[in-house]
Scaffold this active site. Structure first.
Site, short mmCIF file in Angstrom:
data_model
loop_
_atom_site.label_atom_id
_atom_site.label_comp_id
_atom_site.label_asym_id
_atom_site.label_seq_id
_atom_site.Cartn_x
_atom_site.Cartn_y
_atom_site.Cartn_z
N ASP B 94 7.75 7.50 -18.40
CA ASP B 94 7.56 6.71 -19.61
C ASP B 94 7.13 7.66 -20.72
OD1 ASP B 94 4.96 7.33 -19.06
OD2 ASP B 94 4.32 5.29 -18.62
N GLN B 192 11.42 -3.54 -28.68
CA GLN B 192 10.11 -4.17 -28.86
C GLN B 192 10.30 -5.50 -29.59
OE1 GLN B 192 7.21 -3.64 -27.68
NE2 GLN B 192 7.24 -1.52 -26.87
N ASP B 269 9.45 -1.69 -12.89
CA ASP B 269 8.39 -0.81 -12.39
C ASP B 269 7.07 -1.52 -12.61
OD1 ASP B 269 6.47 0.53 -14.61
OD2 ASP B 269 8.41 0.01 -15.49
N CYS B 307 9.01 -8.57 9.42
CA CYS B 307 9.02 -7.51 8.39
C CYS B 307 9.44 -6.19 9.03
CB CYS B 307 7.64 -7.37 7.74
SG CYS B 307 7.55 -5.99 6.57
N CYS B 309 8.94 -3.14 7.80
CA CYS B 309 8.22 -1.95 7.30
C CYS B 309 7.56 -1.21 8.47
CB CYS B 309 7.19 -2.34 6.24
SG CYS B 309 5.58 -2.84 6.87
N CYS B 312 4.35 -2.97 9.81
CA CYS B 312 4.57 -4.16 10.64
C CYS B 312 5.27 -3.84 11.95
CB CYS B 312 5.35 -5.21 9.86
SG CYS B 312 4.33 -6.02 8.60
N HIS B 338 3.57 -1.41 3.26
CA HIS B 338 4.03 -2.78 3.45
C HIS B 338 4.51 -3.39 2.13
CE1 HIS B 338 4.31 -6.86 5.03
NE2 HIS B 338 3.72 -7.24 3.90
#
Lengths: 393, 393
Positions: B94, B192, B269, B307, B309, B312, B338
Site C-alpha cells: 500500500d 476515493q 486484504d 476443515c 487446514c 484442523c 486456520h
C-alpha cells in the site's frame, strides 16, 4: 513388558564420557542427548515437525504444569501426552517436585507428601509419591520421575541430609506405587544430596542399587557456581552403576553439555536454550550473541556461517534482527529453532567424538573457542532463584 | 516491460461477480482472492511455507511500517522485500497513506504532501506522491499503490470532495514519478470519494480512465455501517472499467468477501482474519467461535469438522484451546493458519461458483448459515477508529 533398554556403544578412555543407545516404546535415543523442554505440552514457539527437523529425539514435559492445566486426567482421555500434543517420539516427564519448590507456594512438607498452592489460581494441591505415579501414568510419558525434594543452595548439611533421606523413602514408595500403573513406562530414580560430596555418594549408591533402569541427578544448577556443580558430579558419578543411563536434571548451557558429558552424564534438559533465544540470545561456536544488537542490522549472512539450522539456511541475520526489533512472533520460532539445532548438533558432535575416541580433543577445542555467558548473567539467574525460594517461606 | 495482465475468466449473469487471472512477475493470481497482510515484512506468526500451504497467492505489506523499520533503503540492499522476507510470490504494497491517518501523528497536510510523526520514535516524516514511488520501488513489490487521502467517517461533502480531488492530483503525480523507477512494477490507481455516491462515481470515472492497470477502492471499511459500504460500491462499480482488476482496500470479514464479490470486487486484504485469530476468534461455516470458550476444553474433534487446514487436520480443538489458555505461542500460529485457510478456501469457493454459474446460490447459502460478528463488536472497532482519528487532531 518394558521396552526400555540402554546399551553403551563406546566409552572415552580419558574421561567418564560414554555414547549409548536407549530404546523406548516411542523410539530410539542416541546419547549424549539434549532434551528440549515442552513445559505446557508444547516446546515454546515450535511445532512437532520443527522439533524433528532440529534433531530432537526426546522431549521433556512438566508434570506440575500439566496437572494444573489442562489436567492429567484430561490428557489421559486424549490418549496421553503424545497424541494430545502430537509428538510421537519419546517423552520424559519430571515429577513436579522441582516446580513445587520453585514456582508453587509451598504450604507444608510432611512425610506423606507436599501441600502447596497452585501458581495459577492459588488452589490447594497435595502431591505424594503415589499420586505422582498416577499422574504420570495418565500423562503416558515413556520415562517418568518420582517425587523428590530439591534442597536449596545454600543449605545446611542437616537440611541436605533430611531432604535426601526423605527423597530416598519417597522413591521406594514410588517404586511400589508404579506397579499399579503402566508397565511400558520406565521410572528413573533421582539422586540428591545437595552440595555435600558424602551425601551425593551415599545417594548415588542407595538410589543406584534400587531397581530403577535409569538415574536422574537432581538438585544441581540451582544457583551454585559451576565449579561446585562439577565437584558434586565428580563425587557422584563413580558411585553410579555403569549400565544405567544418567540424566542431569535442568542442565544446561552449551558449555555445561560439553563439560558434563566428560563427567559421565548421558541426558540433559534445560529451558535455557529456548528461553535465552526468546530474549535474543543465540548460540554460535564463539559464544552467545545478542541478535538485537545493531551490528546485525545489515548482516546479509546467516546468524552463524555454516550453521545447518532452518533459520540460518533460509534467512539473513538482518531479517531475524528486524523480526525481534519489531517484536514479531516469527522471531521466537526462528530464534528457538536456531538454538535447539545448536544444542542437538552439539550433542551429536559429542557422541561422534566419543565414538571415534576424540572427545578430549573436541572438549578442549570447543571450550577454548566458546565464550560462556558472563558471571553477571549467571548471578542474575541466581538472584531470581533465591527470590523464588523466598516467596515460598 | 510490465508482465502484468488481467484476464476475465467468467462473469456472473445475476451480479457483478467475476473470476479472473492476474499475471505478475512473481506468479499468477486467480481471483477473487484474499491477500494476507504482512505488515512488518511477515504475516504475523506464520512462515512463508505456511502461507503457501494455506493457499496464499499474493500478500500485502505496509509501506508505512517498512519505511520506518527497517527502512526501504535497507530492504532494497537485500534485493527487495521478496528476498528479505523470503516470500517469492506476488506482493502488493500500500502507499502508507492510510497508516499516516490512522497511526501516525499527522502534523500538516499540504498540496505537496503530508508531514507526520513516526508512531515508533516521533521522528518527523514527509511523504509525497513522488517519494512514495521511490520507496515502493526500493521495496520491489509487484503491485504498488499511490499516496492517497482517506477521508474519515463521517465527514462533510466539502471535506470529501477536497480529499478526493487532491488524491486525484497526487495520483497523476505518482504516474509521472513512477516512470523513473521499475517498469516491472504495476501501479494501481485508488478510487476515493468518501460516502458521497456522486463523488464515488466521479472518482471511478477519473481514476478509471487514467493509465492504471488496476484499481483499488479506498476509504471504505473505516467504521461506517456495512450497508453504507455496499451503497458506495453500488455507486462505484458501474463506473469502473470492466477490464481492470478491482481491489477493495482493507476488507474484510468472510461475509464481506461473499457480498463484495457480488458487487464487482476481485481482490481483498484485511488484518481481521489474522488479528481476530490471535484473540481466539476462529472462523467456521456457522460464524466465528471463541476457542477460549470452556466448551472446547474436552473437544476431541477439530475446530471445524471437515476443515482442510493444517491445524484442523492435525490437532484437536481441545489442544488448541489449551494452547491459548496457557498463552503458548504455538496457538497464534495454529489459529492464524486456520483463519487464513478459511479465507483462502472461501475465495477459491467463490471463484469456483462464478466459473460454474452458481455464485448467487453460493452467496445465499453462505450468508444464510454464517452468523456475522455482532454489531457490538463492530461498534467497538468503530470507536477505536474514531479515537485514532482524534489523537491526530
Amino acid at each position: 513388558m518394558s521396552q526400555f533398554t540402554f546399551t553403551i556403544d563406546a566409552e572415552c578412555s580419558e574421561s567418564w564420557a560414554r555414547a549409548g543407545t536407549i530404546q523406548t516404546p516411542h523410539g530410539t535415543i542416541q546419547t549424549p542427548i539434549f532434551m528440549p523442554v515442552g513445559t505446557q505440552a508444547t516446546v515454546k514457539s515450535v511445532s512437532p515437525e520443527e522439533l524433528r527437523e532440529v534433531g530432537a529425539q526426546i522431549i521433556l514435559s512438566n508434570t506440575y504444569h500439566l496437572m494444573l492445566r489442562p489436567g492429567s486426567e484430561l490428557i489421559d482421555s486424549f490418549g496421553g501426552l503424545h497424541s494430545f500434543m502430537r509428538w510421537d517420539g519419546p517423552i520424559l516427564t519430571d515429577s513436579g517436585g522441582f516446580q513445587v519448590w520453585s514456582l508453587g507456594h509451598l504450604r507444608k512438607l510432611s512425610e506423606e507428601g507436599v501441600l502447596f498452592k497452585s501458581h495459577l489460581d492459588g488452589s490447594p494441591q497435595f502431591l505424594t509419591p503415589e499420586s505422582v505415579m498416577r499422574i504420570e501414568a495418565e500423562l503416558g510419558s515413556d520415562i517418568i520421575l518420582p517425587l523428590d525434594i530439591c534442597a536449596p543452595f545454600p543449605c545446611t548439611p542437616k537440611e541436605a541430609r533430611e531432604a535426601m533421606e526423605r527423597t530416598h523413602r519417597w522413591e521406594e514408595r514410588a517404586l511400589v506405587a508404579k506397579e499399579r500403573y503402566r508397565p511400558e513406562q520406565t521410572l528413573f530414580g533421582i539422586v540428591q544430596g545437595a552440595f555435600e560430596p558424602e551425601l551425593r555418594q551415599e545417594s548415588a549408591r542407595v538410589i543406584g542399587s534400587m531397581p530403577f533402569p535409569g538415574l536422574s541427578i537432581g538438585g544441581l544448577s540451582v544457583g551454585e557456581p559451576k565449579t561446585k556443580m562439577w565437584e558434586m558430579l565428580r563425587a557422584t558419578t563413580p558411585a553410579l552403576p555403569r549400565e544405567k543411563p544418567r540424566h542431569l536434571l535442568g542442565v544446561g548451557s552449551p558449555e555445561d553439555l560439553v563439560e558434563c558429558v566428560g563427567l559421565g552424564m548421558d541426558m540433559f534438559d534445560c529451558v535455557l536454550p529456548t528461553r535465552v533465544a526468546r530474549h535474543g540470545g543465540l548460540f554460535t561456536r564463539d559464544g552467545r550473541v545478542n541478535i538485537k544488537s545493531a551490528r546485525f542490522k545489515r548482516a546479509t549472512g546467516p546468524i552463524e556461517e555454516g550453521c545447518d539450522c532452518h533459520t540460518c539456511r533460509n534467512y539473513s541475520a538482518a531479517y531475524v534482527h528486524h523480526l525481534i526489533r519489531a517484536e514479531e512472533q516469527l522471531y521466537y520460532r526462528l530464534g528457538t529453532i536456531h538454538n535447539l539445532r545448536f544444542m542437538l548438533r552439539l550433542a551429536a558432535d559429542l557422541r561422534a567424538s566419543i565414538l571415534d575416541g576424540s572427545y578430549p580433543v573436541f572438549r578442549e577445542a570447543f571450550l577454548a573457542r566458546y565464550q560462556p555467558a558472563s558471571e553477571t548473567v549467571r548471578e542474575q539467574q541466581r538472584e531470581k532463584w533465591k527470590a523464588a525460594r523466598e516467596r515460598q517461606s
